[in-house]
Motif scaffolding. Structure first.
Motif, mmCIF file in Angstrom:
data_model
loop_
_atom_site.group_PDB
_atom_site.id
_atom_site.type_symbol
_atom_site.label_atom_id
_atom_site.label_comp_id
_atom_site.label_asym_id
_atom_site.label_seq_id
_atom_site.Cartn_x
_atom_site.Cartn_y
_atom_site.Cartn_z
ATOM 1 N N TRP A 224 5.804 0.442 9.938
ATOM 2 C CA TRP A 224 5.443 0.224 8.540
ATOM 3 C C TRP A 224 5.148 1.587 7.936
ATOM 4 O O TRP A 224 4.295 2.308 8.446
ATOM 5 C CB TRP A 224 4.199 -0.658 8.439
ATOM 6 C CG TRP A 224 4.374 -2.033 8.999
ATOM 7 C CD1 TRP A 224 4.391 -2.396 10.313
ATOM 8 C CD2 TRP A 224 4.550 -3.229 8.259
ATOM 9 N NE1 TRP A 224 4.564 -3.737 10.426
ATOM 10 C CE2 TRP A 224 4.654 -4.288 9.172
ATOM 11 C CE3 TRP A 224 4.601 -3.519 6.891
ATOM 12 C CZ2 TRP A 224 4.836 -5.599 8.781
ATOM 13 C CZ3 TRP A 224 4.776 -4.829 6.499
ATOM 14 C CH2 TRP A 224 4.887 -5.848 7.437
ATOM 15 N N PRO B 68 3.868 3.755 1.349
ATOM 16 C CA PRO B 68 4.750 3.672 0.169
ATOM 17 C C PRO B 68 4.872 5.015 -0.559
ATOM 18 O O PRO B 68 3.924 5.812 -0.610
ATOM 19 C CB PRO B 68 4.067 2.629 -0.709
ATOM 20 C CG PRO B 68 2.656 2.575 -0.242
ATOM 21 C CD PRO B 68 2.649 2.959 1.203
ATOM 22 N N TRP C 61 0.982 -2.101 0.044
ATOM 23 C CA TRP C 61 2.238 -2.738 0.414
ATOM 24 C C TRP C 61 3.032 -1.691 1.179
ATOM 25 O O TRP C 61 3.560 -0.752 0.600
ATOM 26 C CB TRP C 61 2.999 -3.191 -0.828
ATOM 27 C CG TRP C 61 2.388 -4.395 -1.457
ATOM 28 C CD1 TRP C 61 1.290 -4.448 -2.268
ATOM 29 C CD2 TRP C 61 2.842 -5.740 -1.306
ATOM 30 N NE1 TRP C 61 1.029 -5.739 -2.632
ATOM 31 C CE2 TRP C 61 1.973 -6.565 -2.057
ATOM 32 C CE3 TRP C 61 3.894 -6.343 -0.624
ATOM 33 C CZ2 TRP C 61 2.123 -7.935 -2.142
ATOM 34 C CZ3 TRP C 61 4.044 -7.706 -0.705
ATOM 35 C CH2 TRP C 61 3.163 -8.483 -1.452
ATOM 36 N N VAL D 12 6.084 -0.242 3.635
ATOM 37 C CA VAL D 12 7.540 -0.388 3.591
ATOM 38 C C VAL D 12 8.088 -0.449 5.008
ATOM 39 O O VAL D 12 7.728 0.375 5.855
ATOM 40 C CB VAL D 12 8.172 0.789 2.820
ATOM 41 C CG1 VAL D 12 9.685 0.646 2.760
ATOM 42 C CG2 VAL D 12 7.572 0.899 1.422
ATOM 43 N N ARG D 13 8.961 -1.408 5.247
ATOM 44 C CA ARG D 13 9.628 -1.534 6.547
ATOM 45 C C ARG D 13 10.877 -0.654 6.554
ATOM 46 O O ARG D 13 11.372 -0.261 5.497
ATOM 47 C CB ARG D 13 10.006 -2.994 6.781
ATOM 48 C CG ARG D 13 8.814 -3.919 6.901
ATOM 49 C CD ARG D 13 9.290 -5.366 7.140
ATOM 50 N NE ARG D 13 8.164 -6.244 7.265
ATOM 51 C CZ ARG D 13 7.770 -7.124 6.346
ATOM 52 N NH1 ARG D 13 8.438 -7.239 5.211
ATOM 53 N NH2 ARG D 13 6.726 -7.889 6.547
ATOM 54 N N THR E 252 12.327 -3.471 2.853
ATOM 55 C CA THR E 252 11.456 -4.542 2.373
ATOM 56 C C THR E 252 10.008 -4.101 2.536
ATOM 57 O O THR E 252 9.712 -3.130 3.229
ATOM 58 C CB THR E 252 11.698 -5.864 3.131
ATOM 59 O OG1 THR E 252 11.424 -5.649 4.525
ATOM 60 C CG2 THR E 252 13.137 -6.339 2.956
ATOM 61 N N SER E 253 9.101 -4.805 1.898
ATOM 62 C CA SER E 253 7.696 -4.421 2.005
ATOM 63 C C SER E 253 6.841 -5.602 2.403
ATOM 64 O O SER E 253 7.236 -6.757 2.259
ATOM 65 C CB SER E 253 7.198 -3.814 0.692
ATOM 66 O OG SER E 253 7.296 -4.745 -0.346
#
Length: 159
Positions: free
Chosen positions: A14, A17, A118, A120-121, A125-126
């Protein structure tokens, strides 16, 4: 890189952001906990170290960005950052832990983020963190940038 929670069939990586780096407006000399797949493109660090390169065994010089890996190894990164005293640390706001308390006492500024991040992958996607986060600044330039960013409840640590 940081593992924030495991999910069956999902990535364990992860990323912080990009907007956070935009708000902070800092450049870093090192990201010692970069993902194995390579540096996250929006992290403004000159040098990154992947898990196989072992960021704990490498020298840390200059301003460091650290979003440590989750779990026991992450604690070692947190202690190392607090002792390094130059850069920014993104950490779960788990104030009852020894690692958080050690890192916060060594920081110049602690900011409890006003909302959950949030993350980010790798696929873009988040996902929202299941916990609150804090940013800890070490060194006056990082402390000033963190205060200016107005990201949440801010505490200047007195010595």
């Amino acid at each position: 890189m940081s593992v924030h929670e495991s999910a069956v069939g999902a990535s364990v990586e992860w990323y912080t952001p990009a907007w956070l780096f935009d708000r902070l407006g800092l450049m870093y000399d090192l990201d010692p906990a970069s993902p194995e797949s390579g540096p996250v493109p929006w992290i403004p660090a000159t040098r990154s170290i992947s898990p196989s390169e072992d960021g704990l065994s490498q020298p840390w010089e200059g301003r460091v960005w650290l979003n440590p890996p989750y779990g026991p190894v992450g604690q070692r990164f947190i202690y190392r950052m607090a002792d390094h005293r130059d850069g920014l640390l993104l950490i779960a706001a788990r104030t009852e832990t020894r690692a958080f308390q050690y890192a916060a006492k060594a920081a110049d500024v602690v900011v409890f983020l006003r909302d959950r991040l949030w993350f980010v992958r790798p696929d873009g996607t988040s996902g929202r963190a299941s916990f609150g986060s804090a940013l800890l600044a070490y060194d006056l330039d990082c402390a000033d940038a963190l205060v200016r960013a107005e990201l949440g409840w801010t505490i200047r640590v007195s010595r």
